[in-house]
Design a protein around this motif. Structure first.
Motif, mmCIF file in Angstrom:
data_model
loop_
_atom_site.group_PDB
_atom_site.id
_atom_site.type_symbol
_atom_site.label_atom_id
_atom_site.label_comp_id
_atom_site.label_asym_id
_atom_site.label_seq_id
_atom_site.Cartn_x
_atom_site.Cartn_y
_atom_site.Cartn_z
ATOM 1 N N LEU A 46 79.599 49.178 18.117
ATOM 2 C CA LEU A 46 80.648 49.705 17.237
ATOM 3 C C LEU A 46 81.054 48.624 16.258
ATOM 4 O O LEU A 46 81.419 47.522 16.670
ATOM 5 C CB LEU A 46 81.873 50.114 18.064
ATOM 6 C CG LEU A 46 81.643 51.050 19.245
ATOM 7 C CD1 LEU A 46 82.911 51.158 20.079
ATOM 8 C CD2 LEU A 46 81.209 52.407 18.754
ATOM 9 N N THR A 47 80.981 48.926 14.974
ATOM 10 C CA THR A 47 81.445 47.998 13.953
ATOM 11 C C THR A 47 82.321 48.762 12.968
ATOM 12 O O THR A 47 82.300 49.995 12.921
ATOM 13 C CB THR A 47 80.277 47.320 13.211
ATOM 14 O OG1 THR A 47 79.432 48.326 12.668
ATOM 15 C CG2 THR A 47 79.475 46.426 14.138
ATOM 16 N N ILE A 48 83.065 48.008 12.181
ATOM 17 C CA ILE A 48 83.970 48.595 11.196
ATOM 18 C C ILE A 48 83.234 48.726 9.869
ATOM 19 O O ILE A 48 82.562 47.796 9.434
ATOM 20 C CB ILE A 48 85.224 47.712 11.030
ATOM 21 C CG1 ILE A 48 85.998 47.628 12.348
ATOM 22 C CG2 ILE A 48 86.112 48.225 9.912
ATOM 23 C CD1 ILE A 48 86.588 48.930 12.815
ATOM 24 N N GLY A 49 83.376 49.883 9.239
ATOM 25 C CA GLY A 49 82.679 50.142 7.988
ATOM 26 C C GLY A 49 83.558 50.150 6.756
ATOM 27 O O GLY A 49 83.071 50.452 5.666
ATOM 28 N N VAL A 50 84.849 49.833 6.904
ATOM 29 C CA VAL A 50 85.761 49.806 5.757
ATOM 30 C C VAL A 50 86.642 48.566 5.849
ATOM 31 O O VAL A 50 86.802 47.982 6.916
ATOM 32 C CB VAL A 50 86.650 51.079 5.683
ATOM 33 C CG1 VAL A 50 85.812 52.322 5.506
ATOM 34 C CG2 VAL A 50 87.535 51.207 6.899
ATOM 35 N N ALA A 51 87.225 48.206 4.725
ATOM 36 C CA ALA A 51 88.081 47.022 4.679
ATOM 37 C C ALA A 51 89.385 47.258 5.432
ATOM 38 O O ALA A 51 90.030 48.297 5.266
ATOM 39 C CB ALA A 51 88.387 46.657 3.228
ATOM 40 N N MET A 52 89.722 46.317 6.286
ATOM 41 C CA MET A 52 91.011 46.303 6.993
ATOM 42 C C MET A 52 91.225 44.909 7.535
ATOM 43 O O MET A 52 90.278 44.132 7.634
ATOM 44 C CB MET A 52 91.076 47.374 8.090
ATOM 45 C CG MET A 52 90.023 47.282 9.159
ATOM 46 S SD MET A 52 90.123 48.565 10.465
ATOM 47 C CE MET A 52 89.539 50.017 9.654
ATOM 48 N N SER A 53 92.456 44.602 7.896
ATOM 49 C CA SER A 53 92.761 43.266 8.418
ATOM 50 C C SER A 53 92.037 43.024 9.740
ATOM 51 O O SER A 53 91.623 43.967 10.417
ATOM 52 C CB SER A 53 94.271 43.115 8.624
ATOM 53 O OG SER A 53 94.687 43.882 9.744
#
Length: 189
Positions: free
Chosen positions: A134-141
């Motif tokens: 699982l990885t993040i695909g959008v900008a966030m802190s």
């Protein structure tokens, strides 16, 4: 001279409103807290009270950022009901209906982004293990990245437990960041 406005592409990606309703009830007992949690989003309480309401990825990310700021990074552990199988909709039914754990993980890899549109999911296999990355695909802190990955892991665990039929202790979770102060709580969950 024409001014070109950049549209935030996250505002065109749908996200489940049910999570926001549950989290707003859990962490917004006062009008002031609800206002802080909804600050900067493109929804208000009245719109969220509509059972047919839809939200966007922008709303979900902004709300998650607000949760980290107002409540703290441990909010996923303080809202366990939000990650229950009933909250996962058709994804939970598909995982629960899978004939094997591997098939359930494949379903999560293929369709997890529907319930968590901020996610990029991949299935990795070797001779002894099947991994759901699982990885993040959008900008966030960074704090919000950790919190949203933890919510996805807690949700995946809840769905896979049903397929594992009591062998959930065989699930392993690895996070690519330094062990947080609340690691014992996360392990217990």
């Amino acid at each position: 001279m024409t001014k070109t406005l950049l549209r935030d592409s996250r505002k065109s990606v749908p996200a489940p409103a049910g999570y926001l309703r549950v989290l707003l009830r859990r962490f917004g007992p006062t009008p002031e807290l609800r206002q802080q949690l909804l600050a900067g989003t493109d929804v208000d309480e009245r719109r969220l009270s509509d059972p047919a309401a839809e939200v966007t990825l922008f709303t979900f990310v902004t709300f998650s950022e607000n949760l980290c700021r107002v409540v703290g990074e441990t909010w996923p552990l303080d809202a366990m009901a939000a990650w229950s199988t009933a909250m996962q909709g058709a994804l939970e039914v598909a995982v629960r209906s899978s004939s094997t754990v591997g098939e359930g993980i494949d379903i999560l890899a293929r369709f997890g982004h529907v319930r968590g549109p901020f996610l990029v999911t991949r299935c990795k296999r070797d001779r002894s293990k099947t991994r759901l990355a699982l990885t993040i695909g959008v900008a966030m802190s960074e704090a919000t990245q950790r919190a949203t990955i933890e919510t996805a892991a807690l949700s995946a665990k809840a769905m896979l437990e049903q397929v594992l039929e009591g062998a959930a202790s065989e699930l392993e979770f690895h996070f690519p960041w330094k062990q947080p102060k609340y690691a014992d709580r996360l392990r217990a969950a």
